[in-house]
Design a protein around this motif. Structure first.
Motif, short mmCIF file in Angstrom:
data_model
loop_
_atom_site.label_atom_id
_atom_site.label_comp_id
_atom_site.label_asym_id
_atom_site.label_seq_id
_atom_site.Cartn_x
_atom_site.Cartn_y
_atom_site.Cartn_z
N VAL A 42 0.84 -1.21 0.00
CA VAL A 42 0.00 0.00 0.00
C VAL A 42 0.87 1.25 0.00
O VAL A 42 0.61 2.21 -0.73
N VAL A 43 1.94 1.25 0.79
CA VAL A 43 2.84 2.40 0.84
C VAL A 43 3.49 2.61 -0.53
O VAL A 43 3.56 3.75 -1.02
N LYS A 44 3.95 1.53 -1.17
CA LYS A 44 4.58 1.66 -2.48
C LYS A 44 3.60 2.19 -3.52
O LYS A 44 3.94 3.04 -4.35
N VAL A 45 2.37 1.71 -3.47
CA VAL A 45 1.35 2.17 -4.43
C VAL A 45 1.04 3.64 -4.21
O VAL A 45 0.93 4.40 -5.17
N ARG A 46 0.92 4.05 -2.97
CA ARG A 46 0.65 5.47 -2.68
C ARG A 46 1.79 6.36 -3.16
O ARG A 46 1.56 7.42 -3.73
N GLU A 47 3.03 5.92 -2.91
CA GLU A 47 4.18 6.71 -3.36
C GLU A 47 4.21 6.80 -4.89
O GLU A 47 4.48 7.85 -5.45
N SER A 48 3.92 5.69 -5.55
CA SER A 48 3.90 5.69 -7.02
C SER A 48 2.81 6.60 -7.55
O SER A 48 3.02 7.35 -8.51
N ASP A 50 1.42 9.17 -6.00
CA ASP A 50 1.78 10.56 -5.72
C ASP A 50 2.83 11.05 -6.71
O ASP A 50 2.76 12.18 -7.19
N GLY A 51 3.82 10.22 -7.00
CA GLY A 51 4.85 10.60 -7.96
C GLY A 51 4.28 10.81 -9.35
O GLY A 51 4.63 11.76 -10.04
N ALA A 52 3.39 9.91 -9.75
CA ALA A 52 2.78 10.05 -11.07
C ALA A 52 1.91 11.30 -11.14
O ALA A 52 1.91 12.01 -12.15
N ALA A 53 1.19 11.58 -10.07
CA ALA A 53 0.34 12.77 -10.06
C ALA A 53 1.18 14.05 -10.13
O ALA A 53 0.83 14.98 -10.85
N SER A 54 2.28 14.08 -9.39
CA SER A 54 3.11 15.28 -9.43
C SER A 54 3.78 15.44 -10.79
O SER A 54 3.89 16.55 -11.30
N ARG A 55 4.25 14.33 -11.38
CA ARG A 55 4.86 14.43 -12.71
C ARG A 55 3.83 14.88 -13.74
O ARG A 55 4.14 15.68 -14.62
#
Length: 77
Positions: A42-48, A50-55
């Motif tokens: 879940v943590v990895k998915v959230r980080e991914s 968030d990263g995709a959204a910011s990019r």
């Protein structure tokens, strides 16, 4: 086709009902729903996400000010 859609919706409702019957009492008793591995996923998915959204937001905001004309690269016959 309608029968298939109704059947799928029925399966979805039943699965949500079963999850609710299992997860809600477990959570009230203080037990964790996910294992340690599930929490890491879940943590990895959230980080991914968030990263995709910011990019994506950077990409959108970066290209909105620099609009280039679209040219057709095909040769006229």
């Amino acid at each position: 086709m309608t029968a298939m859609i109704v059947g799928l919706l029925l399966c979805l409702v039943l699965s949500v009902l079963v999850m609710g019957l299992v997860a809600i009492p477990a959570r009230r008793e203080g037990r964790e729903i996910l294992t340690a591995r599930g929490e890491r996923v879940v943590v990895k998915v959230r980080e991914s996400a968030d990263g995709a959204a910011s990019r994506t937001s950077e990409l959108i905001s970066g290209t909105s000010g620099s609009k280039r004309p679209v040219t057709d690269k095909r040769k006229a016959s």
